[in-house]
Write a protein that holds these residues in place. Structure first.
Motif: not given
Length: 394
Positions: A1-7, A17-25, A37-45, A379-382
């Protein structure tokens, strides 16, 4: 995972991008950083991601959280159901739907569920290499829920495609096509049942259920039928598939259930805890500032609440990544918590008990027909479920 900064200067974590393949890690790292924690999903949300057990439980019941999000994003005949409603509208619908969904009515289904499972297994032979989802885990709950609702599923592949497009990451055109196809099917069915004389079947009881003179409208019945139809098979499909996958990766635990099949009903909770059918509960948003474990989530923010992460929280469960079919699991959140607790939980438990009992009795030496790391998750977060589960029957 990478970290960026909000305004605003606050850090935000980018989900891989492969979060759904290995969510436990990912969940393990997020839990170590904090309860939310604030995160941004692979879809940019951008969302607030809740991963620790206590905070997930709070987020599922806190009064300052709303589930009316879908109506703000998409409004159609399939979204007017309890999942996307708050009290008092949710309370009204829940009362009406619960009336025909009694424990007695569910348990009365057991002989028919056993019959359907036996018919599916009878088509399989020793030595066959099959996709267990395709030949067993999907058709069993689809048959059960379609019979329960009285909805003829003439084309199972088309129905499954609609369900996948509405639950997986899909294009707007795919969602629209699936919505139209499902809505057309359900409108026809609802109107037929409304025009018929009431009988003792489940869906007739739902159509004609009343509470102080109130009853479900046609639109509410269509949306409720959609919820029961899709949730009523997706939960069980993935429960069966995930459990068999975990057993085949843990032969010592498989042996325990083969030696003591009477443990299968109780083991359901361990499979639900370890690799439940739902990863992220349907989206919520804060209507007022919300404190979760010392972190304040502002009003008007989206929440992703991970049932999967909560159920592997080491503060709640010892050695949480290990499968133990004899573990006395209490309080897992795989079916949710509070007023939105899964209405179909008793049916999912019944189907799982029948499915695993019959499968292990007929094919006690079942084994994976592919390397575990080559299998692909949906490929589903649900939902948390495999695309395919290739096995060798024996």
């Amino acid at each position: 995972m990478s970290e960026s900064t909000l305004t605003s200067g606050a850090p935000i974590t980018q989900l891989p991008d492969d979060y759904m393949q290995n969510p436990h890690e990912v969940h393990h790292m997020l839990r170590a950083e904090g309860p939310v924690r604030e995160v941004r999903t692979p879809q940019g949300l951008k969302v607030w991601f809740v991963t620790r057990y206590d905070e997930v439980k709070t987020a599922l019941t806190a009064p300052g959280i709303s589930k009316k999000l879908m109506g703000r994003v998409r409004h159609d005949a399939l979204t007017e159901h309890m999942v996307f409603m708050d009290p008092p509208h949710h309370t009204r619908l829940r009362k009406l739907v619960t009336k025909p969904f009694t424990a007695r009515r569910v348990e009365a289904l057991r002989p028919r569920v056993e019959e359907i499972a036996a018919e599916l297994i009878a088509k399989l032979d020793d030595g066959d290499v099959v996709d267990l989802l395709d030949v067993f885990a999907v058709p069993l709950p689809v048959a059960v829920i379609s019979e329960l609702l009285g909805i003829p599923i003439d084309n199972r592949d088309e129905f499954r495609a609609w369900s996948n497009q509405l639950i997986n990451v899909s294009t707007p055109d795919e969602v629209q096509a699936a919505t139209s196809g499902m809505a057309d099917l359900l409108y026809r069915h609802v109107r037929e049942v409304q025009a018929a004389e009431p009988d003792d079947t489940f869906f007739s009881a739902l159509v004609h259920a009343t509470e102080s003179g109130d009853r479900l409208t046609t639109e509410e019945l269509v949306s409720m039928a959609f919820l029961l139809l899709v949730a009523g098979h997706e939960t069980t499909v993935n429960l069966i598939g995930n459990a068999v996958f975990q057993l085949l990766r843990n032969p010592d635990q498989l042996q325990v259930l083969k030696d003591r099949p009477e443990l299968i009903p109780a083991s359901t909770d361990e499979f639900l805890r370890l690799e439940g059918s739902i990863n992220i509960a349907s989206f919520r948003y804060t209507t007022e500032p919300l404190e979760l474990g010392g972190v304040t989530v502002p009003a008007g923010e989206l929440l992703m609440v991970s049932l999967l992460a909560a159920n592997r929280d080491p503060e709640r469960y010892e050695d949480p990544d290990r499968l133990d079919v004899t573990r006395p699991v209490q309080g897992h959140l795989a079916f949710g918590h509070g007023i939105h607790f899964c209405l179909g939980a008793p049916l999912a438990r019944l189907e799982f008990d029948v499915a695993l009992t019959q499968l292990l009795a007929r094919f006690p030496n079942l084994e994976l027909a592919a390397e575990p790391e080559t299998l692909v998750w949906r490929d589903s977060t649900l939902v948390r479920g495999l695309h395919t589960l290739p096995v060798r029957l024996a």
